[in-house]
Write a protein that holds these residues in place. Structure first.
Motif, short mmCIF file in Angstrom:
data_model
loop_
_atom_site.label_atom_id
_atom_site.label_comp_id
_atom_site.label_asym_id
_atom_site.label_seq_id
_atom_site.Cartn_x
_atom_site.Cartn_y
_atom_site.Cartn_z
N TYR A 168 -4.52 1.17 7.80
CA TYR A 168 -4.02 1.59 6.48
C TYR A 168 -3.06 0.62 5.82
O TYR A 168 -2.98 0.56 4.60
CB TYR A 168 -3.29 2.95 6.58
CG TYR A 168 -4.02 3.96 7.41
CD1 TYR A 168 -5.30 4.36 7.04
CD2 TYR A 168 -3.45 4.48 8.56
CE1 TYR A 168 -5.99 5.28 7.81
CE2 TYR A 168 -4.13 5.39 9.33
CZ TYR A 168 -5.41 5.79 8.95
OH TYR A 168 -6.07 6.67 9.71
N HIS A 190 6.39 6.70 -9.21
CA HIS A 190 5.33 6.35 -10.15
C HIS A 190 5.93 6.15 -11.53
O HIS A 190 5.24 5.88 -12.49
CB HIS A 190 4.27 7.46 -10.23
CG HIS A 190 3.39 7.52 -9.02
ND1 HIS A 190 3.47 8.52 -8.09
CD2 HIS A 190 2.43 6.68 -8.58
CE1 HIS A 190 2.59 8.29 -7.13
NE2 HIS A 190 1.95 7.19 -7.41
N ALA A 244 -0.16 2.06 -7.19
CA ALA A 244 -1.08 3.15 -7.51
C ALA A 244 -1.20 4.09 -6.31
O ALA A 244 -0.77 3.76 -5.21
CB ALA A 244 -2.44 2.56 -7.86
N SER A 245 -1.80 5.24 -6.54
CA SER A 245 -2.04 6.20 -5.48
C SER A 245 -2.87 5.53 -4.38
O SER A 245 -3.86 4.86 -4.66
CB SER A 245 -2.79 7.39 -6.09
OG SER A 245 -3.00 8.35 -5.11
N GLY A 246 -2.43 5.72 -3.14
CA GLY A 246 -3.16 5.14 -2.00
C GLY A 246 -2.81 3.69 -1.72
O GLY A 246 -3.39 3.06 -0.82
N ALA A 247 -1.83 3.14 -2.44
CA ALA A 247 -1.47 1.72 -2.27
C ALA A 247 -0.78 1.46 -0.93
O ALA A 247 -0.77 0.32 -0.45
CB ALA A 247 -0.57 1.27 -3.42
N GLY A 248 -0.16 2.49 -0.34
CA GLY A 248 0.50 2.30 0.96
C GLY A 248 1.99 2.55 0.94
O GLY A 248 2.69 2.30 1.93
N LYS A 249 2.52 3.09 -0.18
CA LYS A 249 3.97 3.27 -0.33
C LYS A 249 4.54 4.22 0.73
O LYS A 249 5.52 3.90 1.40
CB LYS A 249 4.28 3.82 -1.74
CG LYS A 249 3.72 2.98 -2.86
CD LYS A 249 3.99 3.57 -4.23
CE LYS A 249 3.32 4.91 -4.49
NZ LYS A 249 1.85 4.87 -4.56
N THR A 250 3.92 5.38 0.89
CA THR A 250 4.42 6.36 1.85
C THR A 250 4.29 5.82 3.28
O THR A 250 5.18 6.00 4.10
CB THR A 250 3.67 7.71 1.70
OG1 THR A 250 3.90 8.18 0.37
CG2 THR A 250 4.15 8.74 2.69
N THR A 251 3.19 5.14 3.55
CA THR A 251 2.98 4.58 4.89
C THR A 251 4.08 3.57 5.20
O THR A 251 4.67 3.59 6.29
CB THR A 251 1.59 3.91 4.98
OG1 THR A 251 0.60 4.86 4.57
CG2 THR A 251 1.28 3.45 6.39
N1 ATP Z 1 -3.07 9.24 8.94
C1 ATP Z 1 -3.94 8.79 8.03
N2 ATP Z 1 -5.24 9.08 8.12
C2 ATP Z 1 -6.12 8.60 7.24
N3 ATP Z 1 -5.79 7.83 6.18
C3 ATP Z 1 -4.50 7.54 6.04
C4 ATP Z 1 -3.50 8.00 6.93
N4 ATP Z 1 -2.31 7.54 6.51
C5 ATP Z 1 -2.56 6.82 5.40
N5 ATP Z 1 -3.87 6.81 5.13
C6 ATP Z 1 -4.51 6.07 4.03
O1 ATP Z 1 -3.73 4.91 3.81
C7 ATP Z 1 -3.67 4.62 2.43
C8 ATP Z 1 -2.22 4.56 1.94
O2 ATP Z 1 -1.69 5.89 1.92
P1 ATP Z 1 -0.20 6.19 1.40
O3 ATP Z 1 0.02 7.65 1.55
O4 ATP Z 1 0.73 5.28 2.07
O5 ATP Z 1 -0.35 5.80 -0.13
P2 ATP Z 1 0.69 6.00 -1.32
O6 ATP Z 1 0.81 4.67 -1.98
O7 ATP Z 1 1.93 6.63 -0.82
O8 ATP Z 1 -0.12 6.99 -2.25
P3 ATP Z 1 0.39 8.21 -3.21
O9 ATP Z 1 1.09 7.56 -4.35
O10 ATP Z 1 -0.90 8.85 -3.61
O11 ATP Z 1 1.25 9.10 -2.37
C9 ATP Z 1 -4.49 5.66 1.71
O12 ATP Z 1 -5.78 5.13 1.48
C10 ATP Z 1 -4.53 6.80 2.71
O13 ATP Z 1 -5.69 7.56 2.55
#
Ligand code: ATP
Length: 231
Positions: free
Chosen positions: A12, A176, A31-38
């Motif tokens: 991820y 955002h 953007a959504s899914g960019a990896g911020k929360t990870t």
């Molecule tokens: N445990 C997991 N299982 C499957 N996919 C994951 C997992 N953790 C993260 N991902 C994927 O990793 C990518 C980054 O997710 P993340 O939640 O970090 O994005 P984000 O930038 O915080 O998005 P948002 O703004 O929508 O919250 C996404 O494509 C998400 O689907």
């Protein structure tokens, strides 16, 4: 200080290298899914890197402010216990935390008797502020806020903005909201496709010269939304 050296969470998050000094105010944008929360979860130690290294303050020295503050409160607990719960969980000095409650209630513009009430006996905005009090009770040196500001009412938002500006407190916020990120941070880390694509000063946020495609898209999206909200 927070140090990530090629820290990755396969598949991820691509290897990320970043150093955040004590007292810095940083926004994670993308953007959504960019990896911020990870990336934020990696800094909190809730995710272990599959490669690379993370050095960050341990549990007890940081606070995490969730997106849905209201829903994060246990409805069966009294507000005072909710606020001091993180200290109790960390086996900290609960008596000292209890002694701090009146001052925290005042700072957050909550009723003086709020500690004895249940969450349902407060308004939605007041409950949000209880969530902030809970995050701040242990006097964290780092505050992570995951989209927390967007859900706050105006008063709570202004209070949190003020609290986050405290010198010496490191704040990392996922947002955002570009104007809020600019206002609250000195530095913006732009993410796209699971990696860091830019690490810029907040004063450069709106400057399209040399902007990454990800940042240009964020600016476009903001301008589109702004234009469509005009009468
Ligand atoms: N445990 C997991 N299982 C499957 N996919 C994951 C997992 N953790 C993260 N991902 C994927 O990793 C990518 C980054 O997710 P993340 O939640 O970090 O994005 P984000 O930038 O915080 O998005 P948002 O703004 O929508 O919250 C996404 O494509 C998400 O689907």
């Amino acid at each position: 200080m927070i140090i990530l050296k090629n820290a990755a969470v396969s598949p991820y998050l691509k290897p990320c290298t970043v150093t955040i000094d004590t007292g810095e105010k940083v926004a994670l944008l993308g953007a959504s899914g960019a990896g911020k929360t990870t990336l934020m979860r990696l800094m909190c130690g809730w995710l272990t890197p599959t490669s690379g290294d993370v050095i960050a303050p341990p549990v007890g020295e940081f606070a995490y402010v969730p997106q849905d503050l209201d829903a994060s409160l246990n409805p069966a607990m009294r507000v005072g216990d909710i606020i001091t719960e993180p200290v109790a969980i960390a086996n900290g000095d609960v008596a000292a935390a209890v002694a701090r409650i009146p001052e925290l209630l005042r700072t957050l513009d909550l009723p003086a008797d709020a500690a004895g009430r249940f969450p349902r006996e407060l308004s939605g905005g007041q409950r949000q502020r209880v969530g902030i009090a809970r995050a701040l009770i242990a006097e964290p040196i780092v505050v992570y806020a995951d989209e927390a500001l967007s859900a706050l009412d105006h008063t709570a938002r202004e209070l949190v903005i003020e609290l986050f500006q405290a010198p010496g407190m490191t704040t990392i916020l996922v947002s955002h909201d570009l104007p809020a990120a600019e206002k609250l941070s000195d530095r913006c880390i732009i993410m796209a496709d699971g990696g860091i694509v830019e690490d810029i000063s907040s004063s450069e946020l709106w400057d399209r010269t040399n902007a990454s495609p990800a940042r240009a898209k964020l600016i476009d999206a903001f301008e589109l939304l702004h234009a469509s909200s005009m009468p």
